[in-house]
Design a protein around this motif. Sequence first.
Motif, PDB file in Angstrom:
ATOM      1  N   LEU A 167      -6.095  -5.794  -0.320  1.00  0.00           N
ATOM      2  CA  LEU A 167      -6.502  -5.768   1.082  1.00  0.00           C
ATOM      3  C   LEU A 167      -6.729  -4.342   1.556  1.00  0.00           C
ATOM      4  O   LEU A 167      -7.768  -4.034   2.176  1.00  0.00           O
ATOM      5  N   CYS A 168      -5.797  -3.454   1.276  1.00  0.00           N
ATOM      6  CA  CYS A 168      -5.920  -2.081   1.760  1.00  0.00           C
ATOM      7  C   CYS A 168      -7.104  -1.353   1.115  1.00  0.00           C
ATOM      8  O   CYS A 168      -7.813  -0.597   1.785  1.00  0.00           O
ATOM      9  N   LEU A 169      -7.334  -1.587  -0.175  1.00  0.00           N
ATOM     10  CA  LEU A 169      -8.502  -0.981  -0.817  1.00  0.00           C
ATOM     11  C   LEU A 169      -9.790  -1.510  -0.198  1.00  0.00           C
ATOM     12  O   LEU A 169     -10.770  -0.777  -0.041  1.00  0.00           O
ATOM     13  N   HIS A 170      -9.787  -2.791   0.163  1.00  0.00           N
ATOM     14  CA  HIS A 170     -10.952  -3.367   0.834  1.00  0.00           C
ATOM     15  C   HIS A 170     -11.189  -2.681   2.180  1.00  0.00           C
ATOM     16  O   HIS A 170     -12.334  -2.359   2.531  1.00  0.00           O
ATOM     17  N   LEU A 171     -10.125  -2.435   2.931  1.00  0.00           N
ATOM     18  CA  LEU A 171     -10.268  -1.768   4.226  1.00  0.00           C
ATOM     19  C   LEU A 171     -10.751  -0.330   4.051  1.00  0.00           C
ATOM     20  O   LEU A 171     -11.575   0.153   4.840  1.00  0.00           O
ATOM     21  N   VAL A 172     -10.254   0.346   3.025  1.00  0.00           N
ATOM     22  CA  VAL A 172     -10.728   1.709   2.743  1.00  0.00           C
ATOM     23  C   VAL A 172     -12.226   1.686   2.430  1.00  0.00           C
ATOM     24  O   VAL A 172     -12.991   2.542   2.894  1.00  0.00           O
ATOM     25  N   ARG A 173     -12.641   0.708   1.639  1.00  0.00           N
ATOM     26  CA  ARG A 173     -14.067   0.594   1.314  1.00  0.00           C
ATOM     27  C   ARG A 173     -14.894   0.361   2.573  1.00  0.00           C
ATOM     28  O   ARG A 173     -15.967   0.942   2.747  1.00  0.00           O
ATOM     29  N   ARG A 174     -14.388  -0.485   3.471  1.00  0.00           N
ATOM     30  CA  ARG A 174     -15.089  -0.720   4.731  1.00  0.00           C
ATOM     31  C   ARG A 174     -15.175   0.540   5.578  1.00  0.00           C
ATOM     32  O   ARG A 174     -16.203   0.838   6.184  1.00  0.00           O
ATOM     33  N   ASP A 175     -14.086   1.294   5.618  1.00  0.00           N
ATOM     34  CA  ASP A 175     -13.995   2.438   6.525  1.00  0.00           C
ATOM     35  C   ASP A 175     -14.656   3.696   5.978  1.00  0.00           C
ATOM     36  O   ASP A 175     -15.306   4.441   6.728  1.00  0.00           O
ATOM     37  N   LEU A 176     -14.463   3.940   4.681  1.00  0.00           N
ATOM     38  CA  LEU A 176     -14.843   5.242   4.121  1.00  0.00           C
ATOM     39  C   LEU A 176     -15.861   5.157   2.995  1.00  0.00           C
ATOM     40  O   LEU A 176     -16.268   6.187   2.460  1.00  0.00           O
ATOM     41  N   GLY A 177     -16.242   3.938   2.614  1.00  0.00           N
ATOM     42  CA  GLY A 177     -17.263   3.794   1.593  1.00  0.00           C
ATOM     43  C   GLY A 177     -16.711   3.543   0.201  1.00  0.00           C
ATOM     44  O   GLY A 177     -15.522   3.739  -0.075  1.00  0.00           O
ATOM     45  N   ALA A 178     -17.612   3.121  -0.682  1.00  0.00           N
ATOM     46  CA  ALA A 178     -17.220   2.707  -2.032  1.00  0.00           C
ATOM     47  C   ALA A 178     -16.680   3.860  -2.861  1.00  0.00           C
ATOM     48  O   ALA A 178     -15.763   3.679  -3.668  1.00  0.00           O
ATOM     49  N   ALA A 179     -17.244   5.066  -2.685  1.00  0.00           N
ATOM     50  CA  ALA A 179     -16.813   6.192  -3.518  1.00  0.00           C
ATOM     51  C   ALA A 179     -15.359   6.566  -3.238  1.00  0.00           C
ATOM     52  O   ALA A 179     -14.570   6.785  -4.166  1.00  0.00           O
ATOM     53  N   VAL A 180     -14.980   6.633  -1.965  1.00  0.00           N
ATOM     54  CA  VAL A 180     -13.591   6.961  -1.616  1.00  0.00           C
ATOM     55  C   VAL A 180     -12.659   5.831  -2.055  1.00  0.00           C
ATOM     56  O   VAL A 180     -11.553   6.082  -2.556  1.00  0.00           O
ATOM     57  N   ALA A 181     -13.101   4.573  -1.894  1.00  0.00           N
ATOM     58  CA  ALA A 181     -12.273   3.442  -2.328  1.00  0.00           C
ATOM     59  C   ALA A 181     -12.052   3.480  -3.824  1.00  0.00           C
ATOM     60  O   ALA A 181     -10.939   3.230  -4.312  1.00  0.00           O
ATOM     61  N   ALA A 182     -13.100   3.798  -4.585  1.00  0.00           N
ATOM     62  CA  ALA A 182     -12.965   3.869  -6.042  1.00  0.00           C
ATOM     63  C   ALA A 182     -12.028   5.003  -6.443  1.00  0.00           C
ATOM     64  O   ALA A 182     -11.192   4.849  -7.346  1.00  0.00           O
ATOM     65  N   ALA A 183     -12.133   6.141  -5.777  1.00  0.00           N
ATOM     66  CA  ALA A 183     -11.235   7.259  -6.081  1.00  0.00           C
ATOM     67  C   ALA A 183      -9.798   6.911  -5.733  1.00  0.00           C
ATOM     68  O   ALA A 183      -8.861   7.264  -6.460  1.00  0.00           O
ATOM     69  N   THR A 184      -9.617   6.203  -4.621  1.00  0.00           N
ATOM     70  CA  THR A 184      -8.266   5.777  -4.224  1.00  0.00           C
ATOM     71  C   THR A 184      -7.691   4.817  -5.246  1.00  0.00           C
ATOM     72  O   THR A 184      -6.509   4.912  -5.622  1.00  0.00           O
ATOM     73  N   ALA A 185      -8.514   3.885  -5.720  1.00  0.00           N
ATOM     74  CA  ALA A 185      -8.057   2.922  -6.724  1.00  0.00           C
ATOM     75  C   ALA A 185      -7.642   3.639  -8.008  1.00  0.00           C
ATOM     76  O   ALA A 185      -6.608   3.323  -8.600  1.00  0.00           O
ATOM     77  N   ARG A 186      -8.430   4.608  -8.431  1.00  0.00           N
ATOM     78  CA  ARG A 186      -8.080   5.345  -9.659  1.00  0.00           C
ATOM     79  C   ARG A 186      -6.764   6.094  -9.494  1.00  0.00           C
ATOM     80  O   ARG A 186      -5.924   6.101 -10.390  1.00  0.00           O
ATOM     81  N   ARG A 187      -6.570   6.726  -8.349  1.00  0.00           N
ATOM     82  CA  ARG A 187      -5.360   7.526  -8.138  1.00  0.00           C
ATOM     83  C   ARG A 187      -4.106   6.663  -8.017  1.00  0.00           C
ATOM     84  O   ARG A 187      -3.002   7.140  -8.299  1.00  0.00           O
ATOM     85  N   THR A 188      -4.278   5.413  -7.581  1.00  0.00           N
ATOM     86  CA  THR A 188      -3.128   4.507  -7.480  1.00  0.00           C
ATOM     87  C   THR A 188      -3.039   3.580  -8.689  1.00  0.00           C
ATOM     88  O   THR A 188      -2.227   2.661  -8.718  1.00  0.00           O
TER      89      THR A 188
END
Length: 319
Positions: A167-188
């Motif tokens: 859910l939170c990664l989905h919200l990040v993707r909505r708010d900040l775009g796919a690139a930031v969401a993908a980077a967040t997913a990799r870091r976590t």
Amino acid sequence: MTVVALLALDGVLPFELAAPGQIFGTANDAAGRPHYTLRVCAEGRSVRTDDSFGGFRMETPWGLEALADADTVMIPGHAGFLAEPPPAVLAGLRAAGARGARIASVCVGAFTLAATGLLDGLRATTHWTQADELAARYPAVEVDGGSLYIDNGRVITSAGVAAVLDLCLHLVRRDLGAAVAAATARRTVMPLQRDGGQSQFIEHPVPADRDSALQPTLRWLESRLHEPLTLEDIARQAAMSARSLNRHFRAQTGTTPLQWLLRARVNRARQLLETTAIPVERIACETGFGAPSTFRQHFARLTGVSPQAYRAAFHSPGG
């Protein structure tokens, strides 16, 4: 700056309370700028976590009044989710919804959200073990127990426990775009999007009351899952007309004979995928699907993932 308010009710589940901070904090780092700021909001500015998960008390600078200007309000699950929420909590959530804040529930937090009426007329999910209970208590909500999360725009619900990360990664993707969401997913160390929904995690159900009049027919079906049975074959075994058989099945199992048979075949296939190394092609035959393509189609429709993906996730070593 997006203010995320985490509504902590007594008995809150610690993981569901902490996970959003991990994801949104990591997203700030991945974006190279602060975008999210988090508040843990509790009635009386103090909350105790669920004793079953190492209960401890937390003090927070924010009470329920801090919901008033939050951009996003998240509702983690808590131990008392079946009880009516405190009036101040309901009032705070309704006010947030009325002014257009984004409201997201985590796991059984959906019960608290549903109690406000904000889910009425919408699709929603929760932990699969509680989906039927949510549907029974709140008939105006369209409950889907198979999804990891459901986004209705301003109102969002997620499935059990670890689905808070999805859910939170989905919200990040909505708010900040796919690139930031993908980077967040990799870091976590999380996949950006998991295959399928929570249907793949649901335990094999007991199909019907063992004292029901259909039990001889159900046992007969379970012993012949590999055979190409028709509705007429089942009706003949049950000594009923096809119409009567359909009526009895719906009354006692909630579904039709052929749908019951399909689910029983998929459940048997799940067991074989979990406990054996039998090739998918042979499992298709042993569970009555015949063609592997037919098996893959029905399995994916009911579980949300392919047979190969299911085996990779749930196969027991030595099976």
